[in-house]
Design a protein around this motif. Sequence first.
Motif, PDB file in Angstrom:
ATOM      1  N   TYR A 134       5.827 -12.037  31.996  1.00  0.00           N
ATOM      2  CA  TYR A 134       6.048 -13.318  31.319  1.00  0.00           C
ATOM      3  C   TYR A 134       7.404 -13.296  30.597  1.00  0.00           C
ATOM      4  O   TYR A 134       8.225 -14.192  30.770  1.00  0.00           O
ATOM      5  CB  TYR A 134       4.921 -13.592  30.314  1.00  0.00           C
ATOM      6  CG  TYR A 134       5.246 -14.681  29.341  1.00  0.00           C
ATOM      7  CD1 TYR A 134       5.099 -16.020  29.695  1.00  0.00           C
ATOM      8  CD2 TYR A 134       5.729 -14.384  28.065  1.00  0.00           C
ATOM      9  CE1 TYR A 134       5.422 -17.024  28.794  1.00  0.00           C
ATOM     10  CE2 TYR A 134       6.054 -15.381  27.171  1.00  0.00           C
ATOM     11  CZ  TYR A 134       5.906 -16.708  27.536  1.00  0.00           C
ATOM     12  OH  TYR A 134       6.232 -17.703  26.653  1.00  0.00           O
ATOM     13  N   GLY A 135       7.614 -12.277  29.789  1.00  0.00           N
ATOM     14  CA  GLY A 135       8.850 -12.181  29.013  1.00  0.00           C
ATOM     15  C   GLY A 135      10.094 -12.114  29.887  1.00  0.00           C
ATOM     16  O   GLY A 135      11.099 -12.784  29.625  1.00  0.00           O
ATOM     17  N   ALA A 147      13.825 -17.209  20.966  1.00  0.00           N
ATOM     18  CA  ALA A 147      12.522 -17.846  21.174  1.00  0.00           C
ATOM     19  C   ALA A 147      11.526 -16.829  21.743  1.00  0.00           C
ATOM     20  O   ALA A 147      10.370 -16.766  21.313  1.00  0.00           O
ATOM     21  CB  ALA A 147      12.644 -19.041  22.113  1.00  0.00           C
ATOM     22  N   LEU A 148      11.969 -16.029  22.695  1.00  0.00           N
ATOM     23  CA  LEU A 148      11.091 -15.031  23.307  1.00  0.00           C
ATOM     24  C   LEU A 148      10.667 -13.984  22.280  1.00  0.00           C
ATOM     25  O   LEU A 148       9.500 -13.589  22.226  1.00  0.00           O
ATOM     26  CB  LEU A 148      11.777 -14.368  24.504  1.00  0.00           C
ATOM     27  CG  LEU A 148      10.940 -13.349  25.268  1.00  0.00           C
ATOM     28  CD1 LEU A 148       9.653 -13.977  25.807  1.00  0.00           C
ATOM     29  CD2 LEU A 148      11.756 -12.750  26.410  1.00  0.00           C
ATOM     30  N   GLN A 149      11.586 -13.563  21.456  1.00  0.00           N
ATOM     31  CA  GLN A 149      11.291 -12.608  20.392  1.00  0.00           C
ATOM     32  C   GLN A 149      10.172 -13.155  19.504  1.00  0.00           C
ATOM     33  O   GLN A 149       9.226 -12.443  19.160  1.00  0.00           O
ATOM     34  CB  GLN A 149      12.550 -12.352  19.567  1.00  0.00           C
ATOM     35  CG  GLN A 149      12.338 -11.533  18.320  1.00  0.00           C
ATOM     36  CD  GLN A 149      13.569 -11.535  17.421  1.00  0.00           C
ATOM     37  OE1 GLN A 149      14.662 -11.915  17.820  1.00  0.00           O
ATOM     38  NE2 GLN A 149      13.376 -11.119  16.194  1.00  0.00           N
ATOM     39  N   GLU A 150      10.270 -14.416  19.157  1.00  0.00           N
ATOM     40  CA  GLU A 150       9.253 -15.050  18.319  1.00  0.00           C
ATOM     41  C   GLU A 150       7.914 -15.157  19.062  1.00  0.00           C
ATOM     42  O   GLU A 150       6.858 -14.886  18.491  1.00  0.00           O
ATOM     43  CB  GLU A 150       9.730 -16.439  17.893  1.00  0.00           C
ATOM     44  CG  GLU A 150       8.893 -17.045  16.802  1.00  0.00           C
ATOM     45  CD  GLU A 150       9.482 -18.348  16.286  1.00  0.00           C
ATOM     46  OE1 GLU A 150       8.683 -19.263  16.024  1.00  0.00           O
ATOM     47  OE2 GLU A 150      10.716 -18.447  16.158  1.00  0.00           O
ATOM     48  N   ILE A 159      14.607  -5.029  20.653  1.00  0.00           N
ATOM     49  CA  ILE A 159      13.261  -4.591  21.038  1.00  0.00           C
ATOM     50  C   ILE A 159      12.750  -5.468  22.182  1.00  0.00           C
ATOM     51  O   ILE A 159      12.197  -4.970  23.160  1.00  0.00           O
ATOM     52  CB  ILE A 159      12.295  -4.657  19.836  1.00  0.00           C
ATOM     53  CG1 ILE A 159      12.680  -3.606  18.795  1.00  0.00           C
ATOM     54  CG2 ILE A 159      10.846  -4.489  20.279  1.00  0.00           C
ATOM     55  CD1 ILE A 159      11.973  -3.753  17.463  1.00  0.00           C
ATOM     56  N   THR A 160      12.962  -6.770  22.048  1.00  0.00           N
ATOM     57  CA  THR A 160      12.503  -7.713  23.073  1.00  0.00           C
ATOM     58  C   THR A 160      13.181  -7.441  24.412  1.00  0.00           C
ATOM     59  O   THR A 160      12.509  -7.373  25.446  1.00  0.00           O
ATOM     60  CB  THR A 160      12.762  -9.168  22.626  1.00  0.00           C
ATOM     61  OG1 THR A 160      12.063  -9.390  21.398  1.00  0.00           O
ATOM     62  CG2 THR A 160      12.301 -10.163  23.666  1.00  0.00           C
ATOM     63  N   LEU A 161      14.492  -7.268  24.410  1.00  0.00           N
ATOM     64  CA  LEU A 161      15.220  -7.024  25.660  1.00  0.00           C
ATOM     65  C   LEU A 161      14.812  -5.699  26.297  1.00  0.00           C
ATOM     66  O   LEU A 161      14.689  -5.610  27.520  1.00  0.00           O
ATOM     67  CB  LEU A 161      16.729  -7.062  25.410  1.00  0.00           C
ATOM     68  CG  LEU A 161      17.275  -8.443  25.051  1.00  0.00           C
ATOM     69  CD1 LEU A 161      18.746  -8.346  24.656  1.00  0.00           C
ATOM     70  CD2 LEU A 161      17.086  -9.429  26.185  1.00  0.00           C
ATOM     71  N   ARG A 162      14.573  -4.687  25.484  1.00  0.00           N
ATOM     72  CA  ARG A 162      14.110  -3.404  26.015  1.00  0.00           C
ATOM     73  C   ARG A 162      12.684  -3.547  26.553  1.00  0.00           C
ATOM     74  O   ARG A 162      12.370  -3.049  27.628  1.00  0.00           O
ATOM     75  CB  ARG A 162      14.180  -2.319  24.934  1.00  0.00           C
ATOM     76  CG  ARG A 162      13.851  -0.937  25.482  1.00  0.00           C
ATOM     77  CD  ARG A 162      13.984   0.167  24.440  1.00  0.00           C
ATOM     78  NE  ARG A 162      13.021  -0.023  23.378  1.00  0.00           N
ATOM     79  CZ  ARG A 162      13.331  -0.074  22.071  1.00  0.00           C
ATOM     80  NH1 ARG A 162      14.587   0.062  21.686  1.00  0.00           N
ATOM     81  NH2 ARG A 162      12.400  -0.257  21.173  1.00  0.00           N
TER      82      ARG A 162
END
Length: 180
Positions: A134-135, A147-150, A159-162
């Motif tokens: 999904y991410g 937005a994805l981080q949230e 952290i989100t990109l990793r």
Amino acid sequence: MNIVQPIRDAEVIKEIKAYLKETNERNYILFLLGINTGLRIKDILKLRVRDVEGWSIHLREGKTKKIKEVWMPSELKKEIRAYCKDKHKNEFLFKSRQGKNKAISVSMAYYILRDIGEEFGQERIGCHSLRKTYGYHFYKQHGDVVALQEMLNHSDQKITLRYIGIRQDDLNKLQKKFKI
């Protein structure tokens, strides 16, 4: 520790969806919910029919204890509506064959996803692969890491990109171009 990966190839996702729709409706809906909402598998398995009656899913996340609302895309909503048609409102969406109204376990979900991974030649697939898929595709479509981080409740964009494998993709591209 086994680090699972997202399913990066949209064509493979399409093939998995077609295969599951044909072979196992429960697992098909499980897969769809995971790749279309980014919810953790523990939160998905707790869902009952009443939780998916509207266009959005409202829940208290098990890990963060935060209240979350997730809008369901129209394809997902259409499939869930058909899946829930003759089910009781209190019924778990992903019922186990054991017990009267008991959800499948996280370990059962893992076995389901591992088997799907093997069937489609996907290495390092597990429960978090749905959330990571999904991410990954959300980021590729929108490019909005904030937005994805949230949405994923991460404290930092790095952290989100990793987590979704974007950083690894970038490192792999650089490594392929590397020469001495």
